[in-house]
Design a protein around this motif. Structure first.
Motif, PDB file in Angstrom:
ATOM      1  N   LYS A  23       0.069   6.080  10.024  1.00 26.61           N
ATOM      2  CA  LYS A  23      -0.402   6.933  10.518  1.00 26.61           C
ATOM      3  C   LYS A  23      -0.195   6.301  11.925  1.00 26.61           C
ATOM      4  O   LYS A  23       0.422   7.258  12.984  1.00 26.61           O
ATOM      5  CB  LYS A  23      -1.736   7.708  10.626  1.00 26.61           C
ATOM      6  N   GLU A  24      -0.907   5.198  12.163  1.00 31.44           N
ATOM      7  CA  GLU A  24      -0.724   4.385  13.416  1.00 31.44           C
ATOM      8  C   GLU A  24       1.101   3.829  13.883  1.00 31.44           C
ATOM      9  O   GLU A  24       0.976   4.753  15.031  1.00 31.44           O
ATOM     10  CB  GLU A  24      -0.954   2.974  13.225  1.00 31.44           C
ATOM     11  N   GLY A  30       1.484   6.772  -1.132  1.00 32.23           N
ATOM     12  CA  GLY A  30       0.158   6.004  -1.357  1.00 32.23           C
ATOM     13  C   GLY A  30      -1.028   6.160  -1.021  1.00 32.23           C
ATOM     14  O   GLY A  30      -1.475   6.843  -1.389  1.00 32.23           O
ATOM     15  N   SER A  31      -1.936   5.372  -1.332  1.00 35.19           N
ATOM     16  CA  SER A  31      -3.258   4.658  -0.789  1.00 35.19           C
ATOM     17  C   SER A  31      -3.837   4.237   0.516  1.00 35.19           C
ATOM     18  O   SER A  31      -2.550   3.890   1.295  1.00 35.19           O
ATOM     19  CB  SER A  31      -3.537   2.850  -1.771  1.00 35.19           C
ATOM     20  N   ARG A  32      -5.300   4.420   0.484  1.00 38.65           N
ATOM     21  CA  ARG A  32      -5.241   5.001   2.017  1.00 38.65           C
ATOM     22  C   ARG A  32      -5.169   3.748   2.940  1.00 38.65           C
ATOM     23  O   ARG A  32      -4.475   4.065   4.337  1.00 38.65           O
ATOM     24  CB  ARG A  32      -6.899   5.360   1.531  1.00 38.65           C
ATOM     25  N   TYR A  33      -5.154   2.596   2.464  1.00 43.39           N
ATOM     26  CA  TYR A  33      -4.519   1.550   3.371  1.00 43.39           C
ATOM     27  C   TYR A  33      -3.330   1.640   4.062  1.00 43.39           C
ATOM     28  O   TYR A  33      -3.195   1.491   5.243  1.00 43.39           O
ATOM     29  CB  TYR A  33      -4.851  -0.179   2.709  1.00 43.39           C
ATOM     30  N   GLU A  34      -2.528   2.019   3.621  1.00 41.80           N
ATOM     31  CA  GLU A  34      -0.960   1.681   3.388  1.00 41.80           C
ATOM     32  C   GLU A  34      -1.137   2.825   4.272  1.00 41.80           C
ATOM     33  O   GLU A  34      -0.104   2.799   5.151  1.00 41.80           O
ATOM     34  CB  GLU A  34      -0.181   1.709   2.497  1.00 41.80           C
ATOM     35  N   LEU A  46      -6.636   5.625  -7.536  1.00 44.77           N
ATOM     36  CA  LEU A  46      -5.744   4.712  -7.159  1.00 44.77           C
ATOM     37  C   LEU A  46      -7.243   4.112  -6.811  1.00 44.77           C
ATOM     38  O   LEU A  46      -8.244   4.533  -5.579  1.00 44.77           O
ATOM     39  CB  LEU A  46      -4.658   5.970  -5.943  1.00 44.77           C
ATOM     40  N   ASN A  47      -6.573   2.995  -6.536  1.00 48.34           N
ATOM     41  CA  ASN A  47      -7.696   1.634  -5.301  1.00 48.34           C
ATOM     42  C   ASN A  47      -7.248   2.326  -3.942  1.00 48.34           C
ATOM     43  O   ASN A  47      -6.530   3.321  -2.981  1.00 48.34           O
ATOM     44  CB  ASN A  47      -7.150   0.493  -5.478  1.00 48.34           C
ATOM     45  N   GLU A  48      -8.365   1.844  -2.965  1.00 46.75           N
ATOM     46  CA  GLU A  48      -7.938   2.218  -1.495  1.00 46.75           C
ATOM     47  C   GLU A  48      -6.837   1.460  -0.775  1.00 46.75           C
ATOM     48  O   GLU A  48      -5.887   1.824  -0.097  1.00 46.75           O
ATOM     49  CB  GLU A  48      -9.214   0.850  -0.860  1.00 46.75           C
ATOM     50  N   LYS A  49      -5.900   0.490  -1.595  1.00 45.10           N
ATOM     51  CA  LYS A  49      -5.097  -0.539  -0.979  1.00 45.10           C
ATOM     52  C   LYS A  49      -4.407  -1.286  -1.774  1.00 45.10           C
ATOM     53  O   LYS A  49      -4.770  -1.481  -3.467  1.00 45.10           O
ATOM     54  CB  LYS A  49      -5.960  -1.899  -0.633  1.00 45.10           C
TER      55      LYS A  49
END
Ligand code: AFP
Length: 279
Positions: free
Chosen positions: A273-274, A264-268, A152-155
């Motif tokens: 979480k936020e 998902g990918s990390r960005y999403e 997976l990409n970061e986003k």
């Protein structure tokens, strides 16, 4: 592990043939989640149990279509939980469906997972197997050929929001809309396997099936659906949470327990979480 890998391949080829039949009607039976079973659900469940019953390293199996787990080989060390045909309600409209397998060592439970796998029955039959790495295979004739490793990409760009929207929490709706406002494209078929497969192959995005007013514990089953995909997304460089906690840190009490889930990918997933941390 290779004997399990081979048994899943044999099952997938037989399930592909079973899907190509005319009889996609409902049976008189219900599964333990109260869903009326398709003839096909029962047939695919039997196919997988037959193939696994010939693998001595498998101790116990649990199927989404059965109330209780079944011990196969006392000296086996693997416990396998599987959803024989996820999204089966999409068969009669000819959309892609899939089979999901969670492979646990010595007992069921996220902390015991050593491998997981899913098969997509779509225009083509593809299988993704995660052990040390996440690898995709394509059915060619009667053989599955390795295609590539999945990372997976970061986003990403894809948004797959599950659950009945009128029963969503308002902050969840705002979060889902925030991705569309950022240009994400809607990609949701109602079949978890093709929806997550698309996000994995397209490099990222977010699949969500939250807790809703009608399903306060989510809909998707921990052992059969949630833990296997959480294992795959994390091995592919992504994340998998229940809104707050890492899904692979969750326990289970009953084999049919469900959980809200976000893959998902990390960005999403960071945004999930936020948003959920503040609610
Ligand atoms: P079925 O197996 O009953 O078709 O359900 C499919 C599923 O388990 C999963 O594949 C989907 O992501 C989810 O349920 C769809 O649920 P909604 O119809 O509530 O969005």
């Amino acid at each position: 592990m290779t004997d399990i890998f081979s048994a899943i391949q044999r099952s997938a080829i037989r399930i592909k043939d079973a899907i190509d039949t005319k009889d996609i009607g409902y049976s008189q039976q219900e599964n333990s989640s109260g869903e009326t079973q398709l003839q096909l659900d029962i047939k695919c469940d039997m196919i997988i149990e037959e193939e696994f019953s010939n693998v001595a390293s498998i101790h116990t199996i649990a199927s989404e279509e059965k109330e209780h787990a079944v011990m196969l080989h006392e000296n086996g060390k693997y416990f396998i939980a599987y959803d024989p045909l996820d999204g089966s309600s999409l068969i009669d409209v000819n959309l892609s469906v899939g089979s999901i397998f969670g492979i646990y060592e010595n007992a069921f439970g996220a902390q015991n997972m050593v491998a997981s796998c899913y098969v997509v029955f779509g225009p083509r039959v593809e299988m993704v197997f995660a052990h040390n790495k996440v690898k995709m295979h394509l059915l060619q004739g009667k053989d599955f050929e390795f295609v590539k490793e999945i990372r997976l990409n970061e986003k990403g760009k894809l948004n797959a929001p599950g659950g009945t929207q009128q029963n969503w929490k308002s902050y969840h709706k705002e979060m889902v809309d925030s991705f569309f406002a950022e240009g994400y494209r809607l990609r949701y078929s109602g079949g978890m396997v093709p929806d997550l497969h698309q996000i994995l192959l397209k490099g990222g995005g977010l699949f969500s099936y939250p807790a809703t007013s009608d399903k306060p514990k989510g809909k998707l089953r921990r052992l059969f659906e949630v833990f296997p995909f959480a294992f795959i997304f994390k091995k592919a460089g992504g994340e998998a949470i229940d809104g707050k906690e890492d899904l692979m840190g969750l326990a289970y009490a009953d084999i049919h327990d469900t959980s809200p889930c976000f893959f998902g990918s990390r960005y999403e997933v960071q945004r999930v979480k936020e948003v959920y941390a503040n609610n």
